[in-house]
Design a protein around this motif. Structure first.
Motif, mmCIF file in Angstrom:
data_model
loop_
_atom_site.group_PDB
_atom_site.id
_atom_site.type_symbol
_atom_site.label_atom_id
_atom_site.label_comp_id
_atom_site.label_asym_id
_atom_site.label_seq_id
_atom_site.Cartn_x
_atom_site.Cartn_y
_atom_site.Cartn_z
ATOM 1 N N UNK A 286 35.690 44.881 38.439
ATOM 2 C CA UNK A 286 37.135 44.894 38.185
ATOM 3 C C UNK A 286 37.691 43.479 38.089
ATOM 4 N N UNK A 287 37.294 42.621 39.008
ATOM 5 C CA UNK A 287 37.796 41.246 38.982
ATOM 6 C C UNK A 287 37.184 40.457 37.828
ATOM 7 N N UNK A 288 35.947 40.733 37.465
ATOM 8 C CA UNK A 288 35.326 40.064 36.319
ATOM 9 C C UNK A 288 36.087 40.398 35.042
ATOM 10 N N UNK A 289 36.540 41.648 34.917
ATOM 11 C CA UNK A 289 37.251 42.082 33.721
ATOM 12 C C UNK A 289 38.612 41.401 33.544
ATOM 13 N N UNK A 290 39.148 40.810 34.597
ATOM 14 C CA UNK A 290 40.436 40.126 34.508
ATOM 15 C C UNK A 290 40.323 38.866 33.648
ATOM 16 N N UNK A 291 39.335 38.006 33.946
ATOM 17 C CA UNK A 291 39.241 36.730 33.229
ATOM 18 C C UNK A 291 37.809 36.237 33.058
ATOM 19 N N UNK A 292 36.848 37.137 33.269
ATOM 20 C CA UNK A 292 35.460 36.757 33.059
ATOM 21 C C UNK A 292 34.882 35.875 34.149
ATOM 22 N N UNK B 59 43.891 32.928 36.212
ATOM 23 C CA UNK B 59 44.155 34.309 35.800
ATOM 24 C C UNK B 59 43.669 35.305 36.843
ATOM 25 N N UNK B 60 42.510 35.048 37.390
ATOM 26 C CA UNK B 60 41.970 35.941 38.412
ATOM 27 C C UNK B 60 42.813 35.852 39.683
ATOM 28 N N UNK B 61 43.248 34.656 40.047
ATOM 29 C CA UNK B 61 44.030 34.448 41.259
ATOM 30 C C UNK B 61 45.402 35.120 41.203
ATOM 31 N N UNK B 62 45.910 35.365 40.010
ATOM 32 C CA UNK B 62 47.207 36.016 39.852
ATOM 33 C C UNK B 62 47.257 37.361 40.570
ATOM 34 N N UNK B 63 46.120 37.981 40.756
ATOM 35 C CA UNK B 63 46.060 39.288 41.422
ATOM 36 C C UNK B 63 46.601 39.194 42.839
ATOM 37 N N UNK B 64 46.286 38.138 43.569
ATOM 38 C CA UNK B 64 46.758 38.022 44.942
ATOM 39 C C UNK B 64 48.273 37.832 44.979
#
Length: 188
Positions: free
Chosen positions: A4-10, A102-107
């Motif tokens: 799931x997290x990989x799909x956010x920004x690779x 981009x991945x960090x935006x989730x937090x």
């Protein structure tokens, strides 16, 4: 979860995203009251949060006065030993590794959901410091319960002793080895 997290920004092998947030409090009074005044001028507890792709809080550190910098909290946390950014990136791959915004935006989204679900976290708590810290952690737990149905809660006793011992012996070695493998494999 990694998928799931990989799909956010690779970004590979990520299981959580980390950030700090300030929870407003009333002045605790006493000789150390000013330690709780943050850089924006109000009293707070600086809370470090790690969340997963489903916006569940998977780690929380809720004990630092508002004047404490996020990097101080991170450097004193167990999370730092698991995976760290490259302190002085020298290669293009290391720079790409460190720029995972981009991945960090989730937090940031997770913290927003948590604070909207429990407005006292945004409006401020008017309790003793010990009670405030307990309320912050309790709302994180309740937030997770609101996200996941009961039938999907796993047993928390699934952690292996051998893994814990390996981490305790050299806490940075495992995280650094994983980080370097990821940089070499995905960012070169």
């Amino acid at each position: 979860m990694k998928t799931k997290l990989f799909n956010v920004a690779g970004f590979p092998s990520v299981i959580g995203c980390i950030d700090g947030t300030h929870i407003p409090i009333q002045s605790p009074g006493g000789d150390n009251a000013e330690l709780f005044r943050n850089r924006k001028g109000y009293f707070s507890i600086n809370v470090q949060v790690v969340c997963d792709a489903d916006l569940k809080i998977i780690d929380i550190v809720s004990r630092w006065p508002g004047s404490t910098h996020d990097s101080t909290i991170f450097n004193a946390s167990f999370i730092r030993s698991q995976m760290t950014p490259v302190a002085n990136p020298a290669t293009a791959a290391e720079h790409r590794y460190n720029s995972h915004i981009k991945t960090r935006n989730i937090v940031e989204r997770a913290i927003g959901v948590w604070k909207r679900r429990f407005p006292c976290l945004s409006l401020g708590l008017r309790t003793t410091i010990n009670t405030t810290v307990s309320v912050i952690v309790a709302t994180a737990i309740l937030n997770n319960l609101a996200i996941i149905p009961y039938e999907h809660i796993d047993n928390v006793d699934d952690f292996g002793e051998a893994e814990d011992q390996a981490i305790e012996e050299n806490p940075n070695a495992l995280g650094n080895a994983v980080r370097n493998t990821i940089i070499d494999t995905y960012f070169n």
